[in-house]
Design an enzyme around this catalytic site. Structure first.
Site, mmCIF file in Angstrom:
data_model
loop_
_atom_site.group_PDB
_atom_site.id
_atom_site.type_symbol
_atom_site.label_atom_id
_atom_site.label_comp_id
_atom_site.label_asym_id
_atom_site.label_seq_id
_atom_site.Cartn_x
_atom_site.Cartn_y
_atom_site.Cartn_z
ATOM 1 N N GLU A 289 70.553 39.150 13.364
ATOM 2 C CA GLU A 289 69.281 39.874 13.262
ATOM 3 C C GLU A 289 68.081 38.930 13.246
ATOM 4 O O GLU A 289 67.286 38.935 12.307
ATOM 5 C CB GLU A 289 69.260 40.707 11.971
ATOM 6 C CG GLU A 289 70.434 41.656 11.793
ATOM 7 C CD GLU A 289 70.509 42.242 10.380
ATOM 8 O OE1 GLU A 289 69.840 41.743 9.458
ATOM 9 O OE2 GLU A 289 71.255 43.219 10.204
ATOM 10 N N ARG A 328 49.782 35.583 6.127
ATOM 11 C CA ARG A 328 50.802 34.599 5.724
ATOM 12 C C ARG A 328 50.268 33.456 4.861
ATOM 13 O O ARG A 328 50.888 33.114 3.863
ATOM 14 C CB ARG A 328 51.553 34.065 6.948
ATOM 15 C CG ARG A 328 52.334 35.155 7.706
ATOM 16 C CD ARG A 328 53.272 34.577 8.750
ATOM 17 N NE ARG A 328 54.352 33.846 8.138
ATOM 18 C CZ ARG A 328 54.419 32.540 8.047
ATOM 19 N NH1 ARG A 328 53.500 31.785 8.587
ATOM 20 N NH2 ARG A 328 55.429 31.972 7.410
ATOM 21 N N TYR A 332 52.125 33.605 1.354
ATOM 22 C CA TYR A 332 53.234 32.651 1.158
ATOM 23 C C TYR A 332 52.768 31.201 1.168
ATOM 24 O O TYR A 332 53.581 30.300 1.371
ATOM 25 C CB TYR A 332 54.275 32.773 2.283
ATOM 26 C CG TYR A 332 54.690 34.147 2.714
ATOM 27 C CD1 TYR A 332 55.475 34.949 1.891
ATOM 28 C CD2 TYR A 332 54.337 34.635 3.970
ATOM 29 C CE1 TYR A 332 55.885 36.194 2.313
ATOM 30 C CE2 TYR A 332 54.745 35.894 4.397
ATOM 31 C CZ TYR A 332 55.515 36.667 3.569
ATOM 32 O OH TYR A 332 55.927 37.893 4.001
ATOM 33 N N CYS A 358 36.424 39.495 1.061
ATOM 34 C CA CYS A 358 35.946 39.127 -0.272
ATOM 35 C C CYS A 358 37.098 38.836 -1.219
ATOM 36 O O CYS A 358 37.394 39.605 -2.132
ATOM 37 C CB CYS A 358 35.075 40.254 -0.832
ATOM 38 S SG CYS A 358 33.716 40.589 0.274
HETATM 39 C C1 LIG Z 1 63.511 40.328 7.542
HETATM 40 C C2 LIG Z 1 64.914 40.547 7.915
HETATM 41 C C3 LIG Z 1 65.442 39.963 9.070
HETATM 42 C C4 LIG Z 1 64.657 39.014 9.948
HETATM 43 O O1 LIG Z 1 64.333 37.816 9.312
HETATM 44 P P1 LIG Z 1 63.687 36.630 10.151
HETATM 45 O O2 LIG Z 1 63.439 35.583 9.153
HETATM 46 O O3 LIG Z 1 62.444 37.154 10.756
HETATM 47 O O4 LIG Z 1 64.675 36.224 11.179
HETATM 48 C C5 LIG Z 1 66.747 40.264 9.408
HETATM 49 N N1 LIG Z 1 67.501 41.093 8.648
HETATM 50 C C6 LIG Z 1 67.027 41.676 7.532
HETATM 51 C C7 LIG Z 1 67.891 42.567 6.756
HETATM 52 C C8 LIG Z 1 65.718 41.417 7.125
HETATM 53 O O5 LIG Z 1 65.260 41.974 6.000
#
Ligand SMILES: *Cc1c(COP(=O)(O)O)cnc(C)c1O
Length: 429
Positions: A289, A328, A332, A358
């Site tokens: 993913e 970001r 972070y 602001c």
């Molecule tokens: C956010 C997320 C991702 C993607 O993460 P990346 O750091 O963008 O690759 C994949 N799987 C799940 C369950 C997530 O919450």
């Protein structure tokens, strides 16, 4: 695919006699003039090439790359990836609706993650016929069974287990430890699979893991996958044969200067190697993913300098982009390289680059050494393709930026800039 551009670096580079920054074959100066600023610009070729890096790294095995929609959920980008055969990792009914709008043919390649799915969201995903639900608690599994029964259809699920693996990243985006809200303790998973296997409305389909985001080393991915493949083997010996292992996302990029993306192929190969080794004879399908790795370096945020002001010893460069456009750095403490579209001669001096919102937290860079900058100049926040537009908001009643997709020498608007009427559209008064 672009036959002229060899995969070697970020798509954003200086070109022409005047050294104007381009995205592939298109000048960012021209884009800013045509579409205004702040403006997100993405290279379609870069997105596709990065997707294909994963595809070739796992070519030897049955796999599905489920792009994490939350990194950048713009419909044109989803369509671009779906056309390459991508699946999708979604975390809400809204993201499901996006996939169904952009690429309904990809519904069967969707996995649904997230710790808090509602009955409505589950119903919509069952209706769409998604590949599997990544379930994060026993009560969610019960809810899934109830909704599946109501439809008279079996629901395929994977337990998202928490492997208790530490990944070195920002604490806000680390997810693989037992103390985090994500997943089910891996030690409890076997009993849950055994119980679920007896329920008519549930099909134990896979096992999934996601240890966090912006992880730069391959080792923790290997460690996490090793733990889930062990579990898969154990379940198999008990007669529960899972069809897939989902290794999650999280592979990070180099946001610092010099992180030109040229090591991308090597990074993906190293990541794939660590996972391959840890799958340990698992014969089913591998899901991954990735989000950030595919889109981050393919995108940038172009902004115009409104003002340059001095307060005491400090110089502030105030841009027309703000934390509502790219949160970001504020959220972070993230680093984004800042590059002028047309560099000026002179010595670099430390400045703060800030937005007009602001909040003292509304900054893009602090004490950053940059060449002279004047009002009206265009600056580019690099590597903003992931978690940029996707996390934008209307804070300070600012309108969200436009987005442009560059395809070689061509470009097209993929999201128009918000207008005042959009800002007020949902309110009742
Ligand atoms: C956010 C997320 C991702 C993607 O993460 P990346 O750091 O963008 O690759 C994949 N799987 C799940 C369950 C997530 O919450």
């Amino acid at each position: 695919m672009n036959p002229d551009l060899k995969y070697s670096s970020r798509p954003f580079r200086a070109a022409g006699a005047r050294g104007v920054l381009h995205c592939d074959g298109v000048s960012l100066e021209a884009l800013a003039k045509q579409y205004g600023t702040p403006l997100y610009v993405y290279s379609a070729y870069e997105i596709v090439e990065r997707f294909l890096l994963f595809k070739s790294a796992f070519a030897v095995r049955d796999h599905l790359i489920c792009y994490a929609v939350k990194a950048n959920s713009s419909l044109a980008i989803l369509k671009l990836l779906a056309d390459q055969g991508a699946g999708f990792d979604i975390v809400s009914g809204g993201e499901l609706a996006r996939v169904m709008a952009a690429a309904p043919e990809a519904a069967g390649r969707v996995v649904f993650s997230g710790v808090g799915k509602t009955a409505e969201e589950i119903d919509a995903a069952l209706q769409a016929g998604i590949l599997e639900f990544n379930v994060e608690s026993e009560s969610e599994l019960q809810l899934l069974a109830t909704r599946a029964k109501k439809r008279g259809a079996k629901a395929r699920f994977a337990l998202r287990v928490n492997p208790d693996v530490f990944a070195d990243t920002h604490p806000y985006i680390s997810t693989g430890l037992r103390e985090h809200k994500f997943g089910i303790d891996i030690r409890q998973a076997p009993a849950i699979y055994r119980a679920a296997a007896k329920i008519k409305w549930l099909e134990p389909h896979g096992i999934s893991v996601h240890i966090g985001s912006q992880i730069r080393s391959a080792e923790p991915f290997g460690a996490a996958v090793r733990r889930v493949s062990k579990l898969a083997a154990q379940l198999r010996s008990e007669g529960i044969a899972l069809k897939s292992i989902d290794a999650g996302g999280g592979l990070g990029i180099d946001y610092h200067s010099g992180g030109d993306g040229s090591d991308a192929a090597a990074k993906v190969a190293e990541y794939a190697g660590a996972i391959e080794k840890s799958l340990d004879g698992f014969e089913g399908r591998l899901l991954i993913e990735p989000g950030r790795f595919i889109v981050a370096q393919a995108g940038a945020l172009v902004t115009r300098v409104l003002n340059v002001k001095k307060n005491g010893k400090k110089t502030f460069v105030i841009t027309d982009a703000a934390m509502n456009d790219l949160i970001r750095p504020a959220l972070y403490q993230a680093y984004h390289e800042i590059v002028p579209v047309k560099p000026r001669a002179g010595t670099a001096r430390a400045v703060d680059v800030v937005g007009p919102v602001c909040e003292t937290g509304d900054f893009f860079a602090r004490d950053r050494k940059l060449k002279p900058i004047q009002p009206g100049d265009l600056l580019v926040l690099m590597d903003a393709g992931a978690y940029g537009m996707a996390q934008s908001s209307n804070y300070n009643s600012r309108m969200k930026p436009a987005e442009v997709l560059v395809e070689g020498k061509k470009h097209r608007l993929i999201r128009r800039r918000e207008e005042m009427k959009d800002l007020l559209a949902t309110e009742i008064y």
